[in-house]
Write a protein that holds these residues in place. Structure first.
Motif, PDB file in Angstrom:
ATOM      1  N   GLN A 271       4.208  15.407  17.753  1.00 37.29           N
ATOM      2  CA  GLN A 271       5.343  15.094  18.614  1.00 37.29           C
ATOM      3  C   GLN A 271       6.066  13.855  18.108  1.00 37.29           C
ATOM      4  O   GLN A 271       7.302  13.805  18.083  1.00 37.29           O
ATOM      5  N   LEU A 272       5.297  12.851  17.691  1.00 37.99           N
ATOM      6  CA  LEU A 272       5.912  11.643  17.145  1.00 37.99           C
ATOM      7  C   LEU A 272       6.624  11.931  15.825  1.00 37.99           C
ATOM      8  O   LEU A 272       7.672  11.334  15.533  1.00 37.99           O
ATOM      9  N   ALA A 273       6.078  12.858  15.056  1.00 38.13           N
ATOM     10  CA  ALA A 273       6.769  13.260  13.826  1.00 38.13           C
ATOM     11  C   ALA A 273       8.080  13.970  14.158  1.00 38.13           C
ATOM     12  O   ALA A 273       9.110  13.741  13.519  1.00 38.13           O
ATOM     13  N   ASP A 274       8.038  14.842  15.167  1.00 35.44           N
ATOM     14  CA  ASP A 274       9.267  15.503  15.617  1.00 35.44           C
ATOM     15  C   ASP A 274      10.310  14.491  16.075  1.00 35.44           C
ATOM     16  O   ASP A 274      11.520  14.708  15.914  1.00 35.44           O
ATOM     17  N   ASP A 275       9.848  13.392  16.660  1.00 34.05           N
ATOM     18  CA  ASP A 275      10.747  12.341  17.150  1.00 34.05           C
ATOM     19  C   ASP A 275      11.297  11.471  16.023  1.00 34.05           C
ATOM     20  O   ASP A 275      12.139  10.596  16.268  1.00 34.05           O
ATOM     21  N   GLY A 276      10.785  11.641  14.809  1.00 31.12           N
ATOM     22  CA  GLY A 276      11.203  10.795  13.697  1.00 31.12           C
ATOM     23  C   GLY A 276      10.531   9.442  13.675  1.00 31.12           C
ATOM     24  O   GLY A 276      10.966   8.542  12.946  1.00 31.12           O
ATOM     25  N   ARG A 277       9.430   9.296  14.423  1.00 30.68           N
ATOM     26  CA  ARG A 277       8.735   8.010  14.486  1.00 30.68           C
ATOM     27  C   ARG A 277       7.755   7.831  13.323  1.00 30.68           C
ATOM     28  O   ARG A 277       7.271   6.729  13.078  1.00 30.68           O
ATOM     29  N   LEU A 278       7.417   8.916  12.645  1.00 27.79           N
ATOM     30  CA  LEU A 278       6.531   8.844  11.491  1.00 27.79           C
ATOM     31  C   LEU A 278       6.798  10.048  10.605  1.00 27.79           C
ATOM     32  O   LEU A 278       7.403  11.039  11.028  1.00 27.79           O
ATOM     33  N   THR A 279       6.356   9.952   9.358  1.00 25.34           N
ATOM     34  CA  THR A 279       6.377  11.091   8.441  1.00 25.34           C
ATOM     35  C   THR A 279       4.951  11.331   7.964  1.00 25.34           C
ATOM     36  O   THR A 279       4.167  10.385   7.799  1.00 25.34           O
ATOM     37  N   LEU A 280       4.617  12.576   7.744  1.00 28.47           N
ATOM     38  CA  LEU A 280       3.224  12.917   7.487  1.00 28.47           C
ATOM     39  C   LEU A 280       2.682  12.324   6.201  1.00 28.47           C
ATOM     40  O   LEU A 280       1.480  12.056   6.090  1.00 28.47           O
ATOM     41  N   ASP A 281       3.531  12.094   5.218  1.00 33.71           N
ATOM     42  CA  ASP A 281       3.046  11.633   3.921  1.00 33.71           C
ATOM     43  C   ASP A 281       3.261  10.139   3.673  1.00 33.71           C
ATOM     44  O   ASP A 281       3.107   9.659   2.546  1.00 33.71           O
ATOM     45  N   GLU A 282       3.579   9.403   4.726  1.00 35.47           N
ATOM     46  CA  GLU A 282       3.688   7.956   4.570  1.00 35.47           C
ATOM     47  C   GLU A 282       2.325   7.299   4.763  1.00 35.47           C
ATOM     48  O   GLU A 282       1.454   7.824   5.469  1.00 35.47           O
ATOM     49  N   PRO A 283       2.111   6.135   4.155  1.00 36.75           N
ATOM     50  CA  PRO A 283       0.850   5.414   4.365  1.00 36.75           C
ATOM     51  C   PRO A 283       0.736   4.972   5.828  1.00 36.75           C
ATOM     52  O   PRO A 283       1.695   4.464   6.412  1.00 36.75           O
ATOM     53  N   VAL A 284      -0.436   5.154   6.408  1.00 34.91           N
ATOM     54  CA  VAL A 284      -0.612   4.754   7.809  1.00 34.91           C
ATOM     55  C   VAL A 284      -0.807   3.257   7.949  1.00 34.91           C
ATOM     56  O   VAL A 284      -0.604   2.696   9.033  1.00 34.91           O
ATOM     57  N   ALA A 285      -1.193   2.582   6.874  1.00 35.35           N
ATOM     58  CA  ALA A 285      -1.529   1.156   6.955  1.00 35.35           C
ATOM     59  C   ALA A 285      -0.366   0.320   7.476  1.00 35.35           C
ATOM     60  O   ALA A 285      -0.585  -0.698   8.141  1.00 35.35           O
ATOM     61  N   ARG A 286       0.856   0.753   7.211  1.00 34.24           N
ATOM     62  CA  ARG A 286       2.022  -0.034   7.652  1.00 34.24           C
ATOM     63  C   ARG A 286       2.140  -0.091   9.170  1.00 34.24           C
ATOM     64  O   ARG A 286       2.855  -0.940   9.712  1.00 34.24           O
ATOM     65  N   HIS A 287       1.455   0.790   9.863  1.00 31.96           N
ATOM     66  CA  HIS A 287       1.515   0.829  11.328  1.00 31.96           C
ATOM     67  C   HIS A 287       0.323   0.138  11.987  1.00 31.96           C
ATOM     68  O   HIS A 287       0.249   0.103  13.218  1.00 31.96           O
ATOM     69  N   LEU A 288      -0.582  -0.420  11.191  1.00 31.30           N
ATOM     70  CA  LEU A 288      -1.819  -0.975  11.735  1.00 31.30           C
ATOM     71  C   LEU A 288      -1.780  -2.488  11.816  1.00 31.30           C
ATOM     72  O   LEU A 288      -1.003  -3.153  11.099  1.00 31.30           O
ATOM     73  N   ASP A 289      -2.636  -3.034  12.657  1.00 28.47           N
ATOM     74  CA  ASP A 289      -2.779  -4.483  12.771  1.00 28.47           C
ATOM     75  C   ASP A 289      -4.050  -4.963  12.060  1.00 28.47           C
ATOM     76  O   ASP A 289      -4.558  -6.046  12.346  1.00 28.47           O
ATOM     77  N   PHE A 290      -4.569  -4.146  11.167  1.00 28.81           N
ATOM     78  CA  PHE A 290      -5.697  -4.538  10.328  1.00 28.81           C
ATOM     79  C   PHE A 290      -5.547  -3.829   8.980  1.00 28.81           C
ATOM     80  O   PHE A 290      -4.882  -2.790   8.878  1.00 28.81           O
ATOM     81  N   PRO A 291      -6.126  -4.377   7.919  1.00 23.92           N
ATOM     82  CA  PRO A 291      -5.999  -3.751   6.601  1.00 23.92           C
ATOM     83  C   PRO A 291      -6.807  -2.464   6.529  1.00 23.92           C
ATOM     84  O   PRO A 291      -7.868  -2.341   7.138  1.00 23.92           O
ATOM     85  N   LEU A 292      -6.285  -1.493   5.780  1.00 25.63           N
ATOM     86  CA  LEU A 292      -6.996  -0.229   5.603  1.00 25.63           C
ATOM     87  C   LEU A 292      -6.857   0.240   4.165  1.00 25.63           C
ATOM     88  O   LEU A 292      -5.745   0.506   3.696  1.00 25.63           O
ATOM     89  N   ASN A 293      -7.972   0.311   3.481  1.00 21.34           N
ATOM     90  CA  ASN A 293      -7.997   0.969   2.177  1.00 21.34           C
ATOM     91  C   ASN A 293      -9.424   1.330   1.827  1.00 21.34           C
ATOM     92  O   ASN A 293     -10.372   0.684   2.271  1.00 21.34           O
TER      93      ASN A 293
END
Length: 399
Positions: free
Chosen positions: A109-131
């Motif tokens: 639903q959020l992808a439909d809203d244009g709030r995210l894209t499936l192939d973008e890195p999720v880390a940019r949306h987090l408040d902690f590092p992820l790798n």
């Protein structure tokens, strides 16, 4: 694994549940109509009763949807054996990992809203590092989390029982994820919280990955995903008996979970856990068949659209990543696929101690089925669930 068709076999083995003997349990099966009153037994009721008897299933609720509408919902057996409280179509069951299909829908639903894209890195949306420390420059994407190819590993997760008996977990989703995924976290292990595989390369079923999806949905929308799903999925579909928290679930209408111990079905306490987006939902078959109706009908049920038809089709577009077990034929976005009576069907299973659930879709006929039971899985109950699902997909609204 001896049962190549089911995700539940895989999950239950990894939880290292107690091996259970089987004993005959002759419980009467009671067909219920929408109000929960007994109906005249028919061929389908008789078939279900026999399957339950053979598999020692104490209570079962089934639902059938066609062309975006709920066509049949029935309850059989007992939600509480001791009190002889029958299963009705409004009985609350823990649906376990089927929850992931709802979490996936919230992300889409959020992808439909244009709030995210499936192939973008999720880390940019987090408040902690992820790798992944084994591949520190390789980003982890939404698509990878949705398809269990993110390289987040449940190995450490299965070493620690995060479940809380009889109440909701006190550990927050945020703290659970930070403790697990951040190097300074209390349970972090570079070897067991992440796999050696590069993100996107290999299938590895991950509850932690779906916990992260729920956290991401909450951050992106600036609203807890539990509230999002209530407002954007449950309320529009009229799902008023679907709950994320034990504290919100009416105990008097809840199915008691049972595990076979020393040949006898023993009641268990319900559980809460911090990774709620991965498997915490409780629902009734009358409610959840509405969600399955939409999932089988291009995102629309009873005239209400929760997802674009193109988005729903994308969720059911099955891929075959490296590492996909041979009991699956494909992996979609939240949904999986395997064979049912020789034909490939999108589906998802759920299992935990005292819980065994399944949903199947047949998009070609815009049909879907729901099966909730209140006993730990066994080889017999897996066979029974498949048989009942197949039979349901072949019957009309009157059984």
């Amino acid at each position: 694994m001896t049962d190549p068709d089911t995700l539940d076999a895989f999950l239950m083995q990894r939880r290292r549940l107690m091996g259970a003997g089987l004993a005959a349990l002759a419980l009467p099966a009671m067909g219920k109509n929408r109000s929960g009153h007994a109906t005249t037994p028919d061929a389908f009721d008789t078939f279900v009763a026999e399957q339950m008897r053979l598999a020692n299933i104490p209570g079962l609720a089934v639902g059938l949807a066609r062309e975006g509408n709920v066509r049949l919902v029935r309850g059989y057996g007992y939600a509480n054996i001791e009190k002889r409280r029958p299963v009705t179509v409004d009985t609350q069951f823990h649906i376990a990992s089927i929850t992931k299909t709802v979490t996936a829908a919230a992300i889409m639903q959020l992808a439909d809203d244009g709030r995210l894209t499936l192939d973008e890195p999720v880390a940019r949306h987090l408040d902690f590092p992820l790798n992944n420390p084994n591949h520190p420059t390789a980003p982890i994407t939404f698509r990878e989390l949705l398809t269990h190819t993110s390289s987040l590993s449940d190995a450490k997760y299965y070493e620690i029982d995060f479940r809380v008996r009889g109440q909701d977990a006190t550990l927050s989703l945020s703290d659970f994820l930070k403790n697990y995924l951040v190097p300074t976290g209390s349970v972090y292990s570079s070897d067991k919280c992440f796999s050696k595989a590069m993100p996107g390369s290999t299938w590895d079923y991950s509850n932690v990955g779906y916990a992260l999806l729920g956290y991401l949905a909450s951050r992106i929308a600036a609203k807890d995903m539990r509230q999002q799903t209530r407002e954007r999925i449950f309320a529009p579909l009229g799902m008023h008996d679907t709950h994320w928290r034990l504290s919100d679930t009416p105990r008097r209408r809840s199915a008691i979970p049972y595990d076979m111990i020393d040949g006898v079905l023993k009641p268990l306490e319900p559980v809460g856990f911090p990774d709620w987006p991965a498997g915490m939902l409780r629902s009734s078959v009358a409610d959840f068949t509405r969600f399955v109706a939409a999932s089988a009908n291009g995102g629309t049920a009873q005239g209400v659209r929760i997802l674009r038809s193109e988005t729903m089709a994308q969720m059911l577009d099955m891929q075959t990543p490296i590492g996909l077990p041979d009991w699956l034929t494909g992996q979609g976005l939240g949904w999986m696929a395997s064979r049912l009576n020789g034909a490939v069907k999108p589906n998802h299973w759920g299992g935990d101690p005292g819980v065994f659930t399944a949903v199947y879709l047949d998009p070609a006929s815009q049909a879907g089925v729901v099966l909730f039971s209140n006993a730990s899985a066994s080889s017999q109950s897996k066979s029974a669930i498949r048989s009942i699902a197949s039979r349901l997909l072949s019957v009309d609204a009157h059984g």
